[in-house]
Design a protein around this motif. Structure first.
Motif, PDB file in Angstrom:
ATOM      1  N   HIS A  59      64.140  34.065  15.458  1.00 46.79           N
ATOM      2  CA  HIS A  59      62.976  33.806  14.605  1.00 46.79           C
ATOM      3  C   HIS A  59      63.412  33.395  13.198  1.00 46.79           C
ATOM      4  N   LEU A  60      64.442  34.034  12.686  1.00 48.97           N
ATOM      5  CA  LEU A  60      64.931  33.663  11.358  1.00 48.97           C
ATOM      6  C   LEU A  60      65.522  32.255  11.365  1.00 48.97           C
ATOM      7  N   GLU A  61      66.203  31.906  12.420  1.00 42.79           N
ATOM      8  CA  GLU A  61      66.744  30.548  12.520  1.00 42.79           C
ATOM      9  C   GLU A  61      65.627  29.519  12.589  1.00 42.79           C
ATOM     10  N   GLN A  92      64.711  26.453  10.028  1.00 42.24           N
ATOM     11  CA  GLN A  92      64.452  25.100  10.518  1.00 42.24           C
ATOM     12  C   GLN A  92      63.118  24.583  10.006  1.00 42.24           C
ATOM     13  N   SER A  93      62.085  25.431  10.015  1.00 42.00           N
ATOM     14  CA  SER A  93      60.779  25.030   9.514  1.00 42.00           C
ATOM     15  C   SER A  93      60.849  24.663   8.035  1.00 42.00           C
ATOM     16  N   ALA A  94      61.551  25.488   7.255  1.00 43.63           N
ATOM     17  CA  ALA A  94      61.680  25.215   5.824  1.00 43.63           C
ATOM     18  C   ALA A  94      62.375  23.885   5.589  1.00 43.63           C
ATOM     19  N   ARG A  95      63.418  23.633   6.347  1.00 46.78           N
ATOM     20  CA  ARG A  95      64.147  22.370   6.213  1.00 46.78           C
ATOM     21  C   ARG A  95      63.247  21.187   6.539  1.00 46.78           C
ATOM     22  N   LYS A 125      66.120  30.337  -0.754  1.00 47.52           N
ATOM     23  CA  LYS A 125      67.004  30.933  -1.767  1.00 47.52           C
ATOM     24  C   LYS A 125      67.826  32.077  -1.181  1.00 47.52           C
ATOM     25  N   TRP A 126      67.498  32.476   0.037  1.00 46.02           N
ATOM     26  CA  TRP A 126      68.098  33.655   0.623  1.00 46.02           C
ATOM     27  C   TRP A 126      68.908  33.279   1.855  1.00 46.02           C
ATOM     28  N   ARG A 127      70.024  33.977   2.033  1.00 44.07           N
ATOM     29  CA  ARG A 127      70.748  33.840   3.298  1.00 44.07           C
ATOM     30  C   ARG A 127      69.937  34.557   4.380  1.00 44.07           C
ATOM     31  N   LEU A 128      70.109  34.129   5.623  1.00 46.56           N
ATOM     32  CA  LEU A 128      69.344  34.748   6.698  1.00 46.56           C
ATOM     33  C   LEU A 128      69.653  36.232   6.825  1.00 46.56           C
ATOM     34  N   GLU A 129      70.877  36.628   6.520  1.00 47.19           N
ATOM     35  CA  GLU A 129      71.228  38.044   6.573  1.00 47.19           C
ATOM     36  C   GLU A 129      70.434  38.839   5.536  1.00 47.19           C
ATOM     37  N   GLU A 130      70.179  38.228   4.367  1.00 47.37           N
ATOM     38  CA  GLU A 130      69.370  38.897   3.351  1.00 47.37           C
ATOM     39  C   GLU A 130      67.930  39.071   3.833  1.00 47.37           C
ATOM     40  N   ILE A 131      67.381  38.021   4.441  1.00 50.23           N
ATOM     41  CA  ILE A 131      66.008  38.114   4.948  1.00 50.23           C
ATOM     42  C   ILE A 131      65.943  39.152   6.058  1.00 50.23           C
ATOM     43  N   GLY A 182      58.637  27.667  20.771  1.00 52.18           N
ATOM     44  CA  GLY A 182      58.473  29.104  20.619  1.00 52.18           C
ATOM     45  C   GLY A 182      59.656  29.888  21.155  1.00 52.18           C
ATOM     46  N   ILE A 183      59.834  31.087  20.629  1.00 55.00           N
ATOM     47  CA  ILE A 183      60.916  31.953  21.095  1.00 55.00           C
ATOM     48  C   ILE A 183      60.610  32.459  22.504  1.00 55.00           C
ATOM     49  N   THR A 184      59.339  32.776  22.780  1.00 49.66           N
ATOM     50  CA  THR A 184      58.974  33.174  24.145  1.00 49.66           C
ATOM     51  C   THR A 184      59.230  32.019  25.107  1.00 49.66           C
TER      52      THR A 184
END
Length: 279
Positions: free
Chosen positions: A48-50, A54-57, A64-70, A201-203
């Motif tokens: 979901h974070l990935e 992708q959506s933001a891109r 502004k945040w690394r995915l690990e931070e989120i 979707g992830i599902t």
């Protein structure tokens, strides 16, 4: 009362605010993602974070945040709402404040909402559902955008016709996806789902990984004329799981009952979810 994360702070839900000059408010500019928990654990958090990234891109918002931070923020927000046995987790990245009131300027805001999962009608899964079709296309299909006006209007139309979802049909007559779901059809013993210009979707991803053990899978366009002749149809989503479709507009699908292949997919997904909970 739920605790939300809003732009660097954890706050009670009734105190969760952002400035009115944020592009999410002014223009609907921003992206989001939705996941749920099983036994208190976020289901496919990494994926979901990935997809959020992708959506933001896709809409030119720079995170502004690394995915690990989120991820850490999501887990802490969930921990602050531990009274919810199962929860929805919504991650929102806004366009941020903008001096020209239209262009993202590299200052997005991050919001994480944790809320209870509303129950869905059991008859959806016992008897199947009706969906409708609308001549509509997403502006940026690869992005889960905050701009949901077309989807909201399509769903309003669906509900007025005693349907639970609206499927988008593009100008070439191909059915793409639902407002909040992906589409699958059993056609000549093959499981078929659209691949291009849809929000994946992830599902959907899980179903594709499981279905290959049950039948041949095809990723290809589905004309509406072909979909209406399908033996079985179902839609999928984070909160919906697998929902059998027995009627599209005024056309009954198959014999109007939930098909055996759909039941096999539902059982496979249930087993997959159970194994996830045991991990």
């Amino acid at each position: 009362m739920a605790i939300f994360y809003v732009d660097g702070k954890f706050v009670a839900s009734d105190r969760a605010v952002i400035p009115v000059d944020d592009l999410a408010v002014l223009r609907g500019i921003g992206v989001c993602d939705l996941m749920r928990t099983f036994q208190g654990k976020p289901y496919f958090l990494k994926e979901h974070l990935e997809r959020l990234e992708q959506s933001a891109r896709a809409v030119d918002i720079v995170l502004k945040w690394r995915l690990e931070e989120i991820k850490a923020i999501v887990l802490e927000t969930l921990d602050r709402n531990r009274e919810m046995t199962e929860a929805n987790i919504r991650i929102i990245v806004t366009g941020g404040s903008s001096t020209d009131f239209i262009t993202p300027q590299g200052n997005p805001r991050l919001i994480v909402l944790v809320t209870r999962i509303p129950p869905l009608p059991p008859e959806w899964y016992q008897n199947g559902v009706k969906v409708i079709t609308v001549n509509q296309e997403r502006e940026v299909p690869e992005a889960k955008s905050l701009s949901y006006i077309p989807a909201a209007l399509a769903l309003k139309k669906a509900k007025s016709l005693q349907a639970v979802e609206a499927l988008y049909v593009n100008r070439d007559g191909f059915v793409k996806e639902g407002t909040t779901s992906n589409l699958f059809a059993v056609l000549n013993a093959h499981l078929v789902t659209p691949e291009d210009k849809v929000l994946k979707g992830i599902t959907r991803k899980v179903i594709l990984s499981l279905a290959g053990k049950i039948m041949t899978v095809e990723l290809r366009p589905i004309p509406l004329t072909e979909l209406l002749c399908a033996q079985e149809v179902f839609i999928t989503g984070t909160n919906k799981g697998v929902v059998p479709v027995v009627k599209i507009d005024d056309t009954t699908i198959g014999d109007g009952r939930i098909g055996e292949k759909t039941r096999q997919i539902i059982r496979a997904l249930d087993e997959h979810t159970l194994n996830f909970q045991k991990e």
